[in-house]
Structures are given as structure tokens and as C-alpha cells.
Motif scaffolding. Sequence first.
Motif, PDB file in Angstrom:
ATOM      1  N   LEU A 112       0.831  -1.202   0.000  1.00 64.04           N
ATOM      2  CA  LEU A 112       0.000   0.000   0.000  1.00 64.04           C
ATOM      3  C   LEU A 112       0.870   1.258   0.000  1.00 64.04           C
ATOM      4  O   LEU A 112       0.554   2.248  -0.699  1.00 64.04           O
ATOM      5  CB  LEU A 112      -0.932  -0.003   1.214  1.00 64.04           C
ATOM      6  CG  LEU A 112      -1.844   1.230   1.342  1.00 64.04           C
ATOM      7  CD1 LEU A 112      -2.761   1.346   0.115  1.00 64.04           C
ATOM      8  CD2 LEU A 112      -2.670   1.172   2.615  1.00 64.04           C
ATOM      9  N   ASN A 116       0.776   4.045  -2.894  1.00 62.53           N
ATOM     10  CA  ASN A 116       0.518   5.463  -2.605  1.00 62.53           C
ATOM     11  C   ASN A 116       1.583   6.355  -3.244  1.00 62.53           C
ATOM     12  O   ASN A 116       1.263   7.421  -3.802  1.00 62.53           O
ATOM     13  CB  ASN A 116       0.487   5.686  -1.088  1.00 62.53           C
ATOM     14  CG  ASN A 116      -0.819   5.191  -0.465  1.00 62.53           C
ATOM     15  OD1 ASN A 116      -1.857   5.153  -1.135  1.00 62.53           O
ATOM     16  ND2 ASN A 116      -0.770   4.812   0.815  1.00 62.53           N
ATOM     17  N   LYS A 143      -3.625   1.442  -6.091  1.00 61.18           N
ATOM     18  CA  LYS A 143      -3.804   1.982  -4.733  1.00 61.18           C
ATOM     19  C   LYS A 143      -5.022   1.355  -4.064  1.00 61.18           C
ATOM     20  O   LYS A 143      -4.979   0.948  -2.896  1.00 61.18           O
ATOM     21  CB  LYS A 143      -3.946   3.496  -4.807  1.00 61.18           C
ATOM     22  CG  LYS A 143      -4.175   4.153  -3.443  1.00 61.18           C
ATOM     23  CD  LYS A 143      -4.361   5.646  -3.573  1.00 61.18           C
ATOM     24  CE  LYS A 143      -4.644   6.269  -2.209  1.00 61.18           C
ATOM     25  NZ  LYS A 143      -4.861   7.736  -2.299  1.00 61.18           N
ATOM     26  N   GLU A 144      -6.119   1.264  -4.801  1.00 58.84           N
ATOM     27  CA  GLU A 144      -7.346   0.685  -4.226  1.00 58.84           C
ATOM     28  C   GLU A 144      -7.158  -0.792  -3.918  1.00 58.84           C
ATOM     29  O   GLU A 144      -7.629  -1.279  -2.876  1.00 58.84           O
ATOM     30  CB  GLU A 144      -8.505   0.893  -5.198  1.00 58.84           C
ATOM     31  CG  GLU A 144      -8.932   2.357  -5.341  1.00 58.84           C
ATOM     32  CD  GLU A 144     -10.031   2.518  -6.369  1.00 58.84           C
ATOM     33  OE1 GLU A 144     -10.302   1.541  -7.119  1.00 58.84           O
ATOM     34  OE2 GLU A 144     -10.604   3.627  -6.451  1.00 58.84           O
ATOM     35  N   ALA A 147      -5.102  -1.195  -0.821  1.00 54.88           N
ATOM     36  CA  ALA A 147      -5.878  -0.871   0.378  1.00 54.88           C
ATOM     37  C   ALA A 147      -6.789  -2.033   0.775  1.00 54.88           C
ATOM     38  O   ALA A 147      -6.928  -2.368   1.963  1.00 54.88           O
ATOM     39  CB  ALA A 147      -6.703   0.390   0.135  1.00 54.88           C
ATOM     40  N   LYS A 151      -6.701  -4.366   4.189  1.00 56.26           N
ATOM     41  CA  LYS A 151      -7.890  -4.597   5.016  1.00 56.26           C
ATOM     42  C   LYS A 151      -8.118  -6.086   5.249  1.00 56.26           C
ATOM     43  O   LYS A 151      -8.431  -6.515   6.368  1.00 56.26           O
ATOM     44  CB  LYS A 151      -9.110  -3.972   4.333  1.00 56.26           C
ATOM     45  CG  LYS A 151     -10.380  -4.058   5.141  1.00 56.26           C
ATOM     46  CD  LYS A 151     -11.534  -3.368   4.415  1.00 56.26           C
ATOM     47  CE  LYS A 151     -12.811  -3.442   5.238  1.00 56.26           C
ATOM     48  NZ  LYS A 151     -13.946  -2.785   4.533  1.00 56.26           N
TER      49      LYS A 151
END
Length: 341
Positions: A112, A116, A143-144, A147, A151
Motif C-alpha cells: 500500500l 501510494n 492503490k485501491e 488498500a 484490510k
Amino acid sequence: MKKNVLKMVIIAAVIAVAVLLAFLLRGNKEVQYQTETAIKGSLSITVMATGYIQPVEEIEVGTQVSGVIKKIYVDYNSHVKKGQLLAELDKLTLQEKLNQATAQLSRAQSELNLANRQYDRVTQLYAAKAATEVAFEEAVNRKEQAAMTLKEAKANLSQAKVDLSYAYIYSPIDGVVLKRSVNIGQTVAAMFSTPTFFTIAEDLTKMQVEADVDEADLGQVKLNQQVTFTVDAYPGETFAGTVSQIRISPKVTNNVVTYTVIVNAPNPDEKLFPGMTASIRINIRSEEGILVPIEALSKEKTLRVKSDGKIEERTIQTGIDDGISIVARMGVKEGEEIIIN
């Protein structure tokens, strides 16, 4: 011949005297009656049933993860407290899963961070017209995705920590261990259902009887009725309780329908053990008064009383009966002799 006539006369006279004496003696003989004394007492109508002693609260304790039993700290009849450690699973496999989840989280965090930085660089180039729209969209997507991966890694780490905590089996209540279902070294599998390690009763001073009452008698049973019961372990001793629940779900055994009636059974001395067979009597109605034998009563509610050498026929007012005795509310006094036959 005169002698024979005289002899016959004498014999006839003796027979006549004997017959006369027998008649006189029979005439003076008093008629004998079978009697029973009227007594003061209490009569009850009861419903009888059979059931089993059970704890009011009984909990099965297990685990939600598979593994090998490493340690057991309690046994049958052990008194335990809420939160007390009961057993442990081998934690080697679970700890390895936790380590893997931790490493996965670190990788996801690094990915991540890289996504970024790439996103920031491409965004600047795109703003300066030095990067294509496709390159910008790819940076946004990376990026998504990074992420989402982070998670997921956090969720896996959290689950690994929870699974490791399940290796420690604690008591959820204060109580007594009724049953231990596992041994050290035994492998337990929690793939389809939670394996049971221990069965714990919350309080053995508060027991209950689960009795099967015949459907023909159920209509007479009400909540809070007084109950007495006996168990084979204590001959001659009677225990008391009250009806606390009438379950509406039927049981059908060999075409016989019964319903479960729950009876609260205080057990301060802990004499009653789970699983004992109890023979119960539910007190439907009770009445105190003068008790007389029901066989002495006629259809017209009359009976004969022997008083001062005389026989009196009396009409009485009756109460409840148990098939042997009946309550005489009026017409008979305590101690009077009731003629049965």
C-alpha cells in the motif's frame, strides 16, 4: 317292651331340651358388626408421574477451533469459578497461523505504501500532461487494490488472534463439572460442530424434576401446585417442590402421549444427583375434616353409625375422596364407630 318305650321317651326328652337350649342361646347372641373409627385428618387428590432429577442450568463447554488437547486442569465433580481455565489446546499450529497473518499484514502495508507513492507521482505527471490517462487509472487501481489487500490482512490477523485465544478453554459460569468428555492428547475437530469438552451444572443446590405426565391428567396440573417426590437412593425420605413449568410440546411413546412438567426441587444438602429417578405426586386438591371409609357410604350419601349400643342411619355432607376414604363435612363426629359390614 315297656323298657324300650321308656328309653325312647327319655331320648326324645333329651333332644327337646338340647333344641330348647340351642334356641335360647342363639336368641341371646349379640350381632357382630365390622366397624371403623372416624378420624380427623387431611385428604389429598394427587396426580402421579415419574421423572428424572436435572440441574436447573446445565452448560456444555467446548471450543471453536480444531487441535490436540495439551492440558486439562479439572475433572469430574470439580468446583469451578467463572473465567477459570479448564483446559488448553496445543498452540503450535495456531501460533504459526498468527505469525503468517502478521507477515501478510506487513507485506500488505508495504504494498500500500508503494502504491501510494506511485499514485502521488503519476498524479503529478498527469496534472503536468506528462502521463497518460491510462497510467493514471492504473495507479488509482493499484492503490485501491493495495488498500483492500491491507484490510483483508488485518481481518486475517484479527481472526488468527481469536483462534489462538480459543486454545484456552474457560468456564463461563460458577458451577460443578458433571462430565469430562476429552483426554490429554486427544484430537478434536471443530469443522462442522463445536466439540464438547465439559458439562457444567451451575448450582446443584437448585435442582428440578422433569416428569412425564399423562395427557389424561394434564388438565388438573397447574403452576405453583405443591409436589412431593421420592428417589430410590433414600428410601422413606420425601422431598418437596412446586410446579414451575408445563411444556406444551408432546412426547409420543408407543402411542402414549405425555407432557413434560418441570418441578422445582430445592437441594440444600445436595443429596439429589442429576439423573436420579423421581416418583412424584402433584397435589391437585386437599381438604381437612372427618375421614370415613368410602365403602360404608350408600348411593344416597347415608351410612350407619354405632352409638351407645344403638345403630343410627345418618345422611352426611361429603367432600373429596381418594377412593378409600372420604371427607364427611357434616353428620359424623371424630371417634364414632362407622359400620362397614
